[in-house]
Each structure stands twice: as structure tokens, then as C-alpha cells.
Design an enzyme around this catalytic site. Structure first.
Site, mmCIF file in Angstrom:
data_model
loop_
_atom_site.group_PDB
_atom_site.id
_atom_site.type_symbol
_atom_site.label_atom_id
_atom_site.label_comp_id
_atom_site.label_asym_id
_atom_site.label_seq_id
_atom_site.Cartn_x
_atom_site.Cartn_y
_atom_site.Cartn_z
ATOM 1 N N ASP A 158 -45.066 21.441 -28.894
ATOM 2 C CA ASP A 158 -43.801 21.614 -28.189
ATOM 3 C C ASP A 158 -43.663 23.116 -27.933
ATOM 4 O OD1 ASP A 158 -41.083 22.070 -27.555
ATOM 5 O OD2 ASP A 158 -40.496 20.239 -28.603
ATOM 6 N N TYR A 213 -31.974 25.691 -14.538
ATOM 7 C CA TYR A 213 -33.382 25.523 -14.134
ATOM 8 C C TYR A 213 -33.811 26.640 -13.177
ATOM 9 C CZ TYR A 213 -37.415 22.992 -12.098
ATOM 10 O OH TYR A 213 -38.663 22.612 -11.658
ATOM 11 N N LYS A 235 -36.717 29.468 -13.644
ATOM 12 C CA LYS A 235 -37.863 29.550 -12.738
ATOM 13 C C LYS A 235 -37.935 30.914 -12.038
ATOM 14 C CE LYS A 235 -39.612 25.494 -13.524
ATOM 15 N NZ LYS A 235 -40.921 25.384 -14.184
ATOM 16 N N GLY A 252 -47.872 14.076 -14.815
ATOM 17 C CA GLY A 252 -47.327 14.816 -13.679
ATOM 18 C C GLY A 252 -48.263 15.894 -13.149
ATOM 19 N N ILE A 253 -47.659 17.013 -12.759
ATOM 20 C CA ILE A 253 -48.415 18.112 -12.152
ATOM 21 C C ILE A 253 -49.437 18.675 -13.144
ATOM 22 C CG2 ILE A 253 -48.207 20.453 -11.221
ATOM 23 C CD1 ILE A 253 -45.401 19.624 -10.151
ATOM 24 N N GLY A 288 -42.204 21.915 -18.427
ATOM 25 C CA GLY A 288 -40.862 22.261 -17.966
ATOM 26 C C GLY A 288 -39.941 21.062 -17.974
#
Ligand code: NDP
Length: 231
Positions: free
Chosen positions: A48, A140, A144, A13-14, A77
Site C-alpha cells: 500500500d 484529486y 495530480k 487498469g492502466i 491512485g
């Protein structure tokens, strides 16, 4: 000498796009991964971020391989979406533990070596929903939003040590995390009319890590195609 960079959740991913972008720019990049194999061509450390012992061991390995971490990208995340009425306490605390306390664990481990180096860059990956909120994502969004206050506090604590701390706030990015969402409905609200590629987030992270961003700290940089306009 190449800078020692650590990207959490850098195996896909990112995070992977960020790791590849910084590696291409000449940094010595390490990524954390939880299972399977680390991505090819990058130094992988199993970790982790909900485990302080894992974080400690990962930093020890990165320091032995590349030296003290000069650029930390806290990207790992998770989401566990549900409406508050249905949200079990552990569904809330699991997301906070990974997304917010995870960032605390890695930043805490990174900060003293950065102070000794007398330079450092900490970049936290937040989300547009941290400031706008999102139905079904109270856990979430809280995690954030928490990153913003966390980053700005660190920016104040360590600015005099030549350590910058910034937040990148992506919008809707094409990764596993968003694969099951209703793309059409979300894209309809994005002025640029499309999802971001992970590389578009990665390039902003590269900028924030670079000398060109030497006077930016405590900032929240939206990379969201206009989705969070004004946030
Ligand atoms: P993915 O689900 O594709 O990847 C998540 C990454 O985080 C994986 O590498 C995963 O590791 C890692 N990870 C999750 N939990 C832990 C943990 N406890 N310890 C270590 N690693 C962990 O998500 P994205 O790439 O989309 O998201 C990356 C970041 O960007 C996240 O913080 C996300 O909230 C944020 N973001 C994403 C947006 C999007 O539209 N995609 C929008 C805004 C923000 P593993 O492979 O082992 O599961």
C-alpha cells in the site's frame, strides 16, 4: 540483462496495461497489489503506497528478485470525489496521501539505487484534470498537479545522474475508475470522440522508458485525445 521495472497499482487498469507492455518489451516487471492475487505472469509485491514500511519491503523484494529498480512507474491512485463545501479534511488528505505522497515514497526509495546505477527512469501517472481542474475533484486535481512540480524538481535534481523524470497525463481511460462516470457527456468534449484503451497509455510509458526518449525529462505528456488541449 532485463531491466528491473516496478509499476505501482499494477494489478489492474492502466497499471496492469503498463506492466504487460513493458514485460512484452523484455523487461523484468514487478507490480504492487494490495489484496487478492498478483496478475498472472508478473512478479507481485504486496504494497500500500500510503505505508512507508510497505514501500520499503516491496522494494527489498523486487531488488532481491530482479535487481535495483531502473524504471519506476508511479501509477497507483484513487479518487474521492465531492464538492469542496462537502469535502471533509480526510477526504482531501487521503487522496493526497495515496496519489502524491505515495509517489514521493516510491521515488524516494528508488532514487539512491538509481544514482548508484547511474541511470534511471521515473514516470509518474498524473491526469488531464491536474492542469485543467475538475468540479468535484479538488483533492484529486491538487494531487495530480502536485506530481508535475514534484517530477520537474526531481528532473532538475537528478538529470546529471542520467535519471529522467516525466509525467504522463491521461484523459479519459476505460478502467474501473471511470466505470460509473457519464461517458456520453465526457466523450462529447474529446476531439478524438472516444475513451482511451489502457494500452494507449501504456505504449507512451514504454516510449518514455526506452532509449528513444533519452533526451526527454521534466516533460508532461498528454495522452488524452485532445481533451486537455493546451495543457
Ligand atoms: P483503477 O481504479 O482501475 O486502478 C487503480 C490502481 O491503483 C489499482 O491497482 C489499485 O490497487 C491501486 N491503488 C490505489 N490506491 C493504492 C494504494 N494506496 N496503494 C497501492 N495501490 C493503490 O484506476 P486506473 O487504472 O484508471 O488509474 C491508474 C492511474 O491513472 C491513477 O493514478 C489514476 O489517477 C490515473 N488516471 C486514470 C484515468 C482514467 O480515466 N482511468 C485518467 C487520468 C489518470 P487495488 O487494486 O489494490 O485497489
Amino acid at each position: 540483462m532485463a531491466r528491473s521495472v516496478l509499476v505501482t497499482g499494477g494489478n489492474r487498469g492502466i497499471g496492469l496495461a503498463i506492466a504487460r507492455e513493458l514485460a512484452a518489451a523484455g523487461d523484468a516487471v514487478a507490480v504492487t497489489y494490495r489484496s487478492g492475487e498478483p496478475p498472472e505472469g508478473l512478479f507481485g509485491v504486496r504494497c500500500d503506497v500510503t505505508s512507508t514500511a510497505d514501500v520499503e519491503a516491496a522494494f527489498d523484494k523486487v531488488e532481491a528478485e530482479h535487481g535495483p529498480v531502473e524504471v519506476l512507474v508511479s501509477n497507483a491512485g484513487i479518487t474521492k470525489d465531492t464538492l469542496l463545501a462537502m469535502m471533509k479534511e480526510e477526504t482531501f488528505t487521503d487522496v493526497i496521501d495515496a496519489n502524491l505522497t505515495g509517489a514521493y515514497r516510491v521515488a524516494k526509495r528508488a532514487i539512491r539505487p538509481m544514482m548508484r546505477l547511474k541511470r534511471g527512469r521515473i514516470i509518474l501517472i498524473s491526469s488531464v484534470v491536474g492542469l485543467s481542474g475538475q468540479a468535484g475533484q479538488a483533492n484529486y486535481a491538487a494531487s495530480k498537479a502536485g506530481l508535475v512540480g514534484f517530477a520537474r524538481s526531481l528532473a532538475r535534481e537528478y538529470g546529471s545522474r542520467n535519471i529522467t523524470v516525466n509525467v504522463v497525463s491521461p484523459g479519459f481511460v476505460a478502467t474501473d475508475m471511470t466505470a460509473d462516470l457519464d461517458h456520453e457527456a465526457i466523450v462529447a468534449n474529446i476531439p478524438l470522440g472516444r475513451q482511451a484503451a489502457p494500452e494507449e497509455i501504456a505504449r507512451v510509458v514504454r516510449f518514455l522508458s526506452s532509449d528513444d526518449a533519452s533526451y526527454i525529462t521534466g516533460a508532461v505528456i498528454p495522452v488524452d485525445g485532445g481533451l486537455g488541449m493546451g495543457h
